[in-house]
Motif scaffolding. Structure first.
Motif, PDB file in Angstrom:
ATOM      1  N   GLN A   1       0.825  -1.222   0.000  1.00 31.17           N
ATOM      2  CA  GLN A   1       0.000   0.000   0.000  1.00 31.17           C
ATOM      3  C   GLN A   1       0.851   1.260   0.000  1.00 31.17           C
ATOM      4  O   GLN A   1       0.556   2.206  -0.711  1.00 31.17           O
TER       5      GLN A   1
ATOM      6  N   ARG B   1       2.114   1.769  -3.439  1.00 32.35           N
ATOM      7  CA  ARG B   1       1.085   2.274  -4.347  1.00 32.35           C
ATOM      8  C   ARG B   1       0.807   3.748  -4.077  1.00 32.35           C
ATOM      9  O   ARG B   1       0.661   4.540  -4.987  1.00 32.35           O
ATOM     10  N   ARG B   2       0.779   4.104  -2.796  1.00 34.66           N
ATOM     11  CA  ARG B   2       0.527   5.501  -2.434  1.00 34.66           C
ATOM     12  C   ARG B   2       1.671   6.379  -2.955  1.00 34.66           C
ATOM     13  O   ARG B   2       1.454   7.446  -3.507  1.00 34.66           O
TER      14      ARG B   2
ATOM     15  N   GLU C   1       3.649   5.740  -5.487  1.00 35.11           N
ATOM     16  CA  GLU C   1       3.585   5.848  -6.945  1.00 35.11           C
ATOM     17  C   GLU C   1       2.544   6.868  -7.371  1.00 35.11           C
ATOM     18  O   GLU C   1       2.758   7.636  -8.300  1.00 35.11           O
ATOM     19  N   GLN C   2       1.427   6.874  -6.628  1.00 31.69           N
ATOM     20  CA  GLN C   2       0.384   7.849  -6.949  1.00 31.69           C
ATOM     21  C   GLN C   2       0.894   9.268  -6.698  1.00 31.69           C
ATOM     22  O   GLN C   2       0.657  10.169  -7.497  1.00 31.69           O
ATOM     23  N   GLU C   3       1.631   9.457  -5.611  1.00 30.72           N
ATOM     24  CA  GLU C   3       2.181  10.784  -5.312  1.00 30.72           C
ATOM     25  C   GLU C   3       3.135  11.236  -6.412  1.00 30.72           C
ATOM     26  O   GLU C   3       3.132  12.406  -6.816  1.00 30.72           O
TER      27      GLU C   3
ATOM     28  N   ARG D   1       3.122  10.266  -9.562  1.00 24.26           N
ATOM     29  CA  ARG D   1       2.346  10.590 -10.770  1.00 24.26           C
ATOM     30  C   ARG D   1       1.681  11.948 -10.626  1.00 24.26           C
ATOM     31  O   ARG D   1       1.682  12.749 -11.554  1.00 24.26           O
ATOM     32  N   ASP D   2       1.145  12.222  -9.434  1.00 22.27           N
ATOM     33  CA  ASP D   2       0.503  13.525  -9.201  1.00 22.27           C
ATOM     34  C   ASP D   2       1.521  14.651  -9.369  1.00 22.27           C
ATOM     35  O   ASP D   2       1.243  15.675  -9.993  1.00 22.27           O
TER      36      ASP D   2
END
Ligand SMILES: Nc1ncnc2c1ncn2[C@@H]1O[C@H](COP(=O)(O)OP(=O)(O)O)[C@@H](O)[C@H]1O
Ligand SMILES: [Mg+2]
Length: 233
Positions: free
Chosen positions: A98, A101-102, A104-106, A108-109
């Motif tokens: 998790q 994933r968090r 990676e999202q950061e 990308r953002d």
């Protein structure tokens, strides 16, 4: 010679072709090893650190010829600029899926936010190879910013870029500087140097000739002589 970049400033590095400006960048960022001398970053000796370790400390560079990877998309190029990606180690993926994933999202953002800053968000899925020279420079700068740096070394950000885009590049540099990022900029375009820089260092034949505020450097006779290749009396 002793060159300093004060924290929070935009510092210029100018000098005739062949003066050793790009070589100095290669030394500062440890792409080349110096025969002698010391490089300190925020009080810390950094001669033995790898470029990726420097990036983790907050020091990143761009190249005179933009080095975006043409077979990767614009977004993939940006994600490569993100540092300390814990996802790289498989056991961490296994133990902390998790968190990864968090993260990676950061990333990308952050990538999308920087890409929209420089007007490239719509091109996120295009191959970097399809960008114009100027757009590649913007991509390279945005990618450098992915590392959340303290100091960015820019090698000729305006070279080969059309005047409208040069103005945008300068605006971005100024905005990022106001957000607390320091810059050391090699540039031949004197308008860029004059409008951006707090201080300018002049390099000629591998040596520091003079340094000072841009208005003073512009009028310096030694500097003029160095550019014109004149012998000083
Ligand atoms: N201090 C130095 N001593 C010897 N050769 C150098 C030194 N600095 C640079 N050079 C050489 O001079 C050439 C031009 O250097 P470069 O850094 O590309 O100049 P610039 O970016 O100012 O145009 C390169 O071949 C480089 O290896
Ligand atoms: Mg150069």
């Amino acid at each position: 010679m002793r060159l300093q970049v004060a924290e929070g400033t935009i510092t210029g590095l100018i000098g005739p072709n062949g003066a050793g400006k790009s070589t100095l960048f290669a030394l500062l960022s440890n792409f080349l090893k110096a025969d002698a001398g010391k490089v300190r970053f925020r009080g810390r000796a950094i001669e033995k650190l790898q470029p990726y370790q420097l990036a983790q400390l907050g020091l990143v560079r761009t190249f005179q010829v933009a080095r975006s990877l043409s077979r990767l998309t614009v977004l993939e190029n940006m994600l490569l600029g993100g540092q300390q990606q814990r996802g790289e180690k498989f056991w961490q993926v296994w133990l902390h899926p998790q968190a990864i994933r968090r993260q990676e999202q950061e990333l990308r953002d952050r990538a999308f936010s920087l890409l929209s800053d420089v007007g490239l968000a719509a091109k996120a899925q295009d191959y970097a190879g399809s960008l114009s020279g100027g757009q590649r420079k913007l991509l390279e700068m945005a990618r450098a910013l992915m590392a959340q740096p303290q100091l960015v070394l820019l090698d000729e950000p305006a070279a080969g870029v059309n005047p409208a885009l040069i103005e945008k590049i300068c605006d971005h540099i100024q905005t990022w500087n106001q957000q607390g990022i320091s810059f050391l900029i090699i540039e031949h375009n004197m308008d860029v140097i004059m409008s951006l820089c707090d201080r300018v260092w002049v390099l000629a034949e591998g040596k520091n000739l003079v340094d000072g505020p841009p208005a003073q450097i512009q009028q310096d006779e030694q500097v003029l002589a160095a550019y014109l290749g004149l012998e000083l009396a």
